[in-house]
Design a protein around this motif. Structure first.
Motif, mmCIF file in Angstrom:
data_model
loop_
_atom_site.group_PDB
_atom_site.id
_atom_site.type_symbol
_atom_site.label_atom_id
_atom_site.label_comp_id
_atom_site.label_asym_id
_atom_site.label_seq_id
_atom_site.Cartn_x
_atom_site.Cartn_y
_atom_site.Cartn_z
ATOM 1 N N ARG A 1 -12.078 -1.841 10.061
ATOM 2 C CA ARG A 1 -12.594 -3.195 10.167
ATOM 3 C C ARG A 1 -13.090 -3.745 8.830
ATOM 4 O O ARG A 1 -12.951 -4.932 8.538
ATOM 5 C CB ARG A 1 -13.721 -3.225 11.197
ATOM 6 N N GLU A 2 -13.674 -2.869 8.009
ATOM 7 C CA GLU A 2 -14.211 -3.340 6.727
ATOM 8 C C GLU A 2 -13.141 -3.564 5.673
ATOM 9 O O GLU A 2 -13.447 -3.940 4.532
ATOM 10 C CB GLU A 2 -15.261 -2.350 6.201
ATOM 11 N N GLY A 3 -11.856 -3.345 6.042
ATOM 12 C CA GLY A 3 -10.769 -3.577 5.106
ATOM 13 C C GLY A 3 -10.280 -2.340 4.402
ATOM 14 O O GLY A 3 -9.423 -2.418 3.509
ATOM 15 N N ARG A 4 -10.780 -1.158 4.798
ATOM 16 C CA ARG A 4 -10.333 0.095 4.200
ATOM 17 C C ARG A 4 -9.058 0.574 4.873
ATOM 18 O O ARG A 4 -8.903 0.458 6.095
ATOM 19 C CB ARG A 4 -11.437 1.138 4.342
ATOM 20 N N VAL A 5 -8.135 1.102 4.098
ATOM 21 C CA VAL A 5 -6.867 1.623 4.604
ATOM 22 C C VAL A 5 -6.706 3.062 4.131
ATOM 23 O O VAL A 5 -6.825 3.340 2.925
ATOM 24 C CB VAL A 5 -5.665 0.785 4.136
ATOM 25 N N GLU A 6 -6.442 3.986 5.057
ATOM 26 C CA GLU A 6 -6.202 5.391 4.724
ATOM 27 C C GLU A 6 -4.748 5.722 5.028
ATOM 28 O O GLU A 6 -4.245 5.388 6.103
ATOM 29 C CB GLU A 6 -7.125 6.314 5.511
ATOM 30 N N VAL A 7 -4.083 6.388 4.100
ATOM 31 C CA VAL A 7 -2.667 6.729 4.223
ATOM 32 C C VAL A 7 -2.502 8.236 4.123
ATOM 33 O O VAL A 7 -3.052 8.872 3.216
ATOM 34 C CB VAL A 7 -1.831 6.032 3.123
ATOM 35 N N THR A 8 -1.744 8.811 5.044
ATOM 36 C CA THR A 8 -1.344 10.219 4.956
ATOM 37 C C THR A 8 0.171 10.294 5.060
ATOM 38 O O THR A 8 0.786 9.537 5.816
ATOM 39 C CB THR A 8 -1.988 11.063 6.071
ATOM 40 N N LEU A 9 0.748 11.219 4.280
ATOM 41 C CA LEU A 9 2.197 11.421 4.280
ATOM 42 C C LEU A 9 2.520 12.767 4.907
ATOM 43 O O LEU A 9 1.731 13.715 4.855
ATOM 44 C CB LEU A 9 2.741 11.358 2.853
ATOM 45 N N LEU B 1 2.252 16.671 3.339
ATOM 46 C CA LEU B 1 1.420 16.635 2.133
ATOM 47 C C LEU B 1 -0.045 16.610 2.559
ATOM 48 O O LEU B 1 -0.425 15.847 3.453
ATOM 49 C CB LEU B 1 1.740 15.408 1.284
ATOM 50 N N PRO B 2 -0.909 17.423 1.942
ATOM 51 C CA PRO B 2 -2.302 17.544 2.379
ATOM 52 C C PRO B 2 -3.195 16.400 1.915
ATOM 53 O O PRO B 2 -4.324 16.281 2.391
ATOM 54 C CB PRO B 2 -2.743 18.868 1.743
ATOM 55 N N HIS B 3 -2.714 15.568 1.008
ATOM 56 C CA HIS B 3 -3.575 14.549 0.416
ATOM 57 C C HIS B 3 -3.757 13.356 1.356
ATOM 58 O O HIS B 3 -2.955 13.110 2.247
ATOM 59 C CB HIS B 3 -2.984 14.065 -0.908
ATOM 60 N N ARG B 4 -4.836 12.601 1.130
ATOM 61 C CA ARG B 4 -5.088 11.354 1.840
ATOM 62 C C ARG B 4 -5.419 10.277 0.805
ATOM 63 O O ARG B 4 -6.282 10.466 -0.042
ATOM 64 C CB ARG B 4 -6.227 11.508 2.832
ATOM 65 N N TRP B 5 -4.708 9.157 0.881
ATOM 66 C CA TRP B 5 -4.910 8.063 -0.058
ATOM 67 C C TRP B 5 -5.753 6.988 0.626
ATOM 68 O O TRP B 5 -5.512 6.644 1.789
ATOM 69 C CB TRP B 5 -3.578 7.467 -0.485
ATOM 70 N N THR B 6 -6.742 6.441 -0.103
ATOM 71 C CA THR B 6 -7.619 5.411 0.438
ATOM 72 C C THR B 6 -7.540 4.159 -0.433
ATOM 73 O O THR B 6 -7.596 4.237 -1.674
ATOM 74 C CB THR B 6 -9.078 5.893 0.498
ATOM 75 N N PHE B 7 -7.399 2.999 0.223
ATOM 76 C CA PHE B 7 -7.322 1.721 -0.477
ATOM 77 C C PHE B 7 -8.332 0.754 0.143
ATOM 78 O O PHE B 7 -8.612 0.821 1.349
ATOM 79 C CB PHE B 7 -5.913 1.113 -0.361
ATOM 80 N N ALA B 8 -8.857 -0.127 -0.672
ATOM 81 C CA ALA B 8 -9.744 -1.191 -0.199
ATOM 82 C C ALA B 8 -9.064 -2.523 -0.443
ATOM 83 O O ALA B 8 -8.613 -2.811 -1.572
ATOM 84 C CB ALA B 8 -11.090 -1.127 -0.913
ATOM 85 N N LEU B 9 -8.972 -3.334 0.599
ATOM 86 C CA LEU B 9 -8.278 -4.618 0.461
ATOM 87 C C LEU B 9 -9.203 -5.627 -0.231
ATOM 88 O O LEU B 9 -10.376 -5.780 0.138
ATOM 89 C CB LEU B 9 -7.896 -5.138 1.839
ATOM 90 N N GLU B 10 -8.648 -6.297 -1.199
ATOM 91 C CA GLU B 10 -9.366 -7.346 -1.907
ATOM 92 C C GLU B 10 -8.442 -8.549 -2.021
ATOM 93 O O GLU B 10 -7.347 -8.463 -2.548
ATOM 94 C CB GLU B 10 -9.781 -6.883 -3.309
ATOM 95 N N ILE C 1 0.839 -1.204 0.000
ATOM 96 C CA ILE C 1 0.000 0.000 0.000
ATOM 97 C C ILE C 1 0.871 1.250 0.000
ATOM 98 O O ILE C 1 0.618 2.220 -0.727
ATOM 99 C CB ILE C 1 -0.942 -0.011 1.223
ATOM 100 N N LEU C 2 1.910 1.244 0.842
ATOM 101 C CA LEU C 2 2.823 2.385 0.880
ATOM 102 C C LEU C 2 3.521 2.570 -0.457
ATOM 103 O O LEU C 2 3.695 3.703 -0.937
ATOM 104 C CB LEU C 2 3.847 2.182 1.994
ATOM 105 N N ARG C 3 3.898 1.470 -1.102
ATOM 106 C CA ARG C 3 4.546 1.553 -2.407
ATOM 107 C C ARG C 3 3.608 2.193 -3.443
ATOM 108 O O ARG C 3 4.005 3.046 -4.234
ATOM 109 C CB ARG C 3 4.972 0.163 -2.868
ATOM 110 N N HIS C 4 2.331 1.774 -3.434
ATOM 111 C CA HIS C 4 1.361 2.378 -4.350
ATOM 112 C C HIS C 4 1.215 3.872 -4.091
ATOM 113 O O HIS C 4 1.116 4.674 -5.025
ATOM 114 C CB HIS C 4 -0.003 1.698 -4.183
ATOM 115 N N THR C 5 1.186 4.225 -2.799
ATOM 116 C CA THR C 5 1.042 5.643 -2.450
ATOM 117 C C THR C 5 2.212 6.463 -2.978
ATOM 118 O O THR C 5 2.030 7.515 -3.609
ATOM 119 C CB THR C 5 0.941 5.803 -0.919
ATOM 120 N N LEU C 6 3.422 5.984 -2.761
ATOM 121 C CA LEU C 6 4.614 6.724 -3.173
ATOM 122 C C LEU C 6 4.731 6.793 -4.690
ATOM 123 O O LEU C 6 5.277 7.767 -5.234
ATOM 124 C CB LEU C 6 5.860 6.084 -2.569
#
Length: 497
Positions: A473-481, A484-493, A347-352
């Motif tokens: 709990r539902e498998g959502r992951v939020e990333v902040t760096l 940087l003002p942005h927030r990245w959201t990922f859903a685990l599948e 997930i961190l790799r995708h964000t970067l």
């Protein structure tokens, strides 16, 4: 009939019966009986407490309260030093009593505070008593320091050691707990809060017999040099003999350091490993946090349910290889899901990979450099070196003037030389790290490009650039760096982003 009270301060650690409470009680009773117009109201006695301060003299304070209630009109005490060795207290309290119509008679000194010259004579004798107290304090302090230098232990027992007759003796039960703490932190790389929770769950007891542990308990144990067999004394000192208040010793007085003083509980190799780990985690801002800073995600991966930091657990695959899963570190949280470390790093790799090379990423790179620069304190160390050199010169002057003998000079000089050598090494290490920091700054562009390509070689950089990763709990992951003002959201599948 005049109501008369008496005050005495006796020492419980003396065998001199003339100073015992019973002896003084009989003395005052017989003295008052000889005066036909006097009646004994009460005898107040403080046992085993200092005469330089009234804060801990409960009987003395009760006597003052009774005086304000008008319970007696005259107070007897044997001498000024029994009443107070602090001249300001002696004058202040006799004036307070005088204002209440209560006179104080110091029997052995022949002073009555209601006499015209009573306060003058009290001031003279009170000053002498205070000076005697100062000299006594100085002699006691000098004697304690010499005993410390010979290895006598001052202080109370601690987890793993019992202090008996000035010696540290290993307590087997507590020693096992101490070894377990060092192994979990130094070898297993667990965080202090994780260790505290595991000890509590296992029913391990603290020095006070409690089963409740906290990360501060663990940190204090890990930093205590006694467990490797060394002894450092005079960590606190008493700057004022009148107040007896202790202060942390930040260089005001030389520490007394004895290496290999007693039987160690942990070997020096493990001790050194733990101290280096403490320094490394402190540099990365996680010395006292719940998670270990050994891993990129330590303290960064948080629970979306309760907000607590996730803790790492090592797992073994069927082929014998290892991997880590991260789960909520809060005992009361109902978060049931865990996250594989490789999934979180992916997930961190995708964000970067979404970042563009430019000033924003370089600003994040600067965070790591700023953290390293914050450690450099060569100027402060230079000032400390100068202060120690001056104290060493003062000791030589004291020897030349006859204030200390040659043996004392050698002891003091040895301590200062050891401290100077230690500070010099620390200064050189800091200067070396500053040079390394400058070299790192020159590599900022290369590191930025590597991160953009998904290269995860720099753990320091990645821990710095990642501000927070929250797992729900539902498998959502939020990333902040960071920065940087942005927030990245990922859903685990299927276990991945």
């Amino acid at each position: 009939m005049i109501q008369v009270a008496a005050y005495c301060r006796v020492s419980t650690n003396r065998e001199d019966q003339a100073n015992s409470f019973e002896s003084q009680r009989r003395y005052f009773e017989e003295y008052i009986l000889q005066q036909p117009e006097w009646a004994l109201f009460k005898i107040y006695a403080d046992e085993g407490v200092t005469g330089t301060s009234t804060k801990k003299r409960e009987a003395f304070l009760r006597m003052l309260d009774d005086a304000h209630q008008g319970c007696f009109q005259l107070l007897l005490t044997k001498e000024v030093s029994r009443f107070s060795r602090n001249i300001l207290d002696a004058i202040s309290y006799t004036r307070e009593l005088k204002a209440l119509g209560v006179g104080v008679i110091f029997l052995n000194d022949g002073i009555h505070t209601l006499d015209p010259d009573g306060e003058l004579r009290l001031s003279i004798l009170g000053s002498l008593a205070q000076e005697e107290s100062r000299r006594t304090s100085s002699r006691v302090k000098w004697g304690q320091t010499r005993r410390m230098e010979r290895g006598v232990v001052f202080g109370r027992s601690l987890l793993g050691y019992d202090v008996r007759d000035g010696k540290l003796l290993v307590n087997p039960g507590g020693a096992e707990v101490v070894r377990l703490i060092f192994q979990k932190y130094g070898l297993e790389k667990k965080g202090t809060s994780v260790i505290a929770r595991e000890l509590q769950e296992a029913g391990c007891r603290t020095r006070d017999g409690d089963t409740r542990w906290s990360h501060s308990h663990i940190i204090k144990i890990l930093r205590n040099e006694k467990y490797v067999g060394d002894l450092i004394q005079k960590k606190t000192f008493t700057p004022d003999y009148l107040t007896h208040e202790k202060h942390r010793n930040h260089g005001e007085e030389p520490l007394i350091v004895l290496r290999d003083h007693h039987e160690p509980i942990v070997d020096r190799a493990l001790w050194d490993l733990v101290q280096e780990e403490l320094r490394r985690r402190r540099r990365r801002g996680a010395a006292d946090s719940g998670g270990s800073s050994r891993y990129i995600l330590s303290g960064k991966l948080r629970c979306g349910t309760c907000g607590a930091a996730f803790s790492a657990r090592k797992r073994t695959r069927k082929d014998g290889s290892f991997y880590r899963r991260w789960s909520c570190g809060s005992a009361g949280c109902d978060m049931r899901r865990s996250l594989r470390e490789e999934t979180a790093l992916e997930i961190l790799r995708h964000t970067l990979s979404t970042l563009e090379l430019g000033e924003a990423v370089r600003n994040v790179t600067a965070l790591a450099l700023e953290a390293l620069e914050a450690e450099d304190r060569p100027a402060a160390l230079e000032a400390e070196l100068l202060r120690l050199r001056r104290k060493k010169a003062d000791a030589l002057d004291a020897f030349l003037s006859g204030d200390i003998n040659r043996e004392d000079l050698a002891l003091v000089k040895g301590r200062y030389d050891a401290a100077l050598e230690d500070l010099s090494q620390k200064r050189d290490a800091l200067l070396s790290r500053r040079r390394e920091t400058a070299e790192l700054a020159g590599e900022a562009e290369r590191r930025t490009a590597a991160i953009a390509r998904g290269d995860l070689e720099s753990g320091v950089f990645l821990r710095t650039i990642l501000d927070r990763m929250v797992f729900y709990r539902e498998g959502r992951v939020e990333v902040t760096l960071c920065r940087l003002p942005h927030r990245w959201t990922f859903a685990l599948e299927d276990g991945g982003p």
